[in-house]
Design an enzyme around this catalytic site. Sequence first.
Site, PDB file in Angstrom:
ATOM      1  N   GLU A 151      -4.446  -9.563   2.970  1.00 55.44           N
ATOM      2  CA  GLU A 151      -5.125  -9.347   4.251  1.00 55.44           C
ATOM      3  C   GLU A 151      -6.284 -10.305   4.505  1.00 55.44           C
ATOM      4  OE1 GLU A 151      -3.208  -5.279   3.486  1.00 55.44           O
ATOM      5  OE2 GLU A 151      -3.964  -6.987   2.336  1.00 55.44           O
TER       6      GLU A 151
ATOM      7  N   GLU B 229       0.826  -1.212   0.000  1.00 55.24           N
ATOM      8  CA  GLU B 229       0.000   0.000   0.000  1.00 55.24           C
ATOM      9  C   GLU B 229       0.861   1.264   0.000  1.00 55.24           C
ATOM     10  OE1 GLU B 229      -4.171  -0.788   2.083  1.00 55.24           O
ATOM     11  OE2 GLU B 229      -2.506  -1.509   3.317  1.00 55.24           O
TER      12      GLU B 229
END
Length: 261
Positions: free
Chosen positions: A135, A115
């Site tokens: 995730e 990210e």
Amino acid sequence: MSERVHLTLDRVALLELDDPPLNLVTGPLLAELDAALAALEDAPPGDVRAVVLTGRGERAFSVGSNVKEFQAHRDSPSGGRERFELEARIAQRLAALPMPTIAAIEGDALGGGLELALCCDLRVASERAKLGLPEVRLAVTPSTGGTQRLPRLVGTARAKELLLTGRVIDATEAERIGLVNEVVPAGMAVARATAIGAEIAERGPLAVRAVKTLVDGALDRPLAAGHAAEVEASLRIFATDDLLEGARSFVEKRPPRYHGR
């Protein structure tokens, strides 16, 4: 206390995450990254013209959050909100830097680490790098812009495939789908990213910053509004000394000497 983030200010600045082997995105690292971003925001256009973001060590650019901290964040008075908002604020600060940013991904970029790389304008990956947002494998969701920036980069269908499966891909596939701009031999990610930064640094810094701002805003406004923003940016650039230097150097057939004013 050892430093977890190093910033070397130069025309092509080097911003290094330094908590090997995994360069985990911890609270102390975030605090130091926030301070480094503040220094970059204050840098005059003529001084810092591009930034290379990387992680020290061969194993990881960054693999994101420390899973061992999940319980503490969950049990905090805010239920984790304070941490999530801090991560989001710093990611947005990185994305909003006025000068172009290039992520040099030598090792794995996973979860919050990827990210951070997604916040950069360009990404160069080593052939040994692995990339992904896994995730959902841990029953959590991306929280630092992954679900928002990845679709804008690779398209909705590709982004959903990676996000919903949590699949980790190699650098070759990442280049094929547009997640990274270029794949280089092992050990060469920082050198190649720095070379791209040096090429950008030879251009008019005010024009470069204006182009970055225009492109970043393109998806969030109608075409006519974007064109109007281009006109206003062109008017601002036409009033600068750099514009005159660019024209003169072209006519005189010599390299330009831009000063960011």
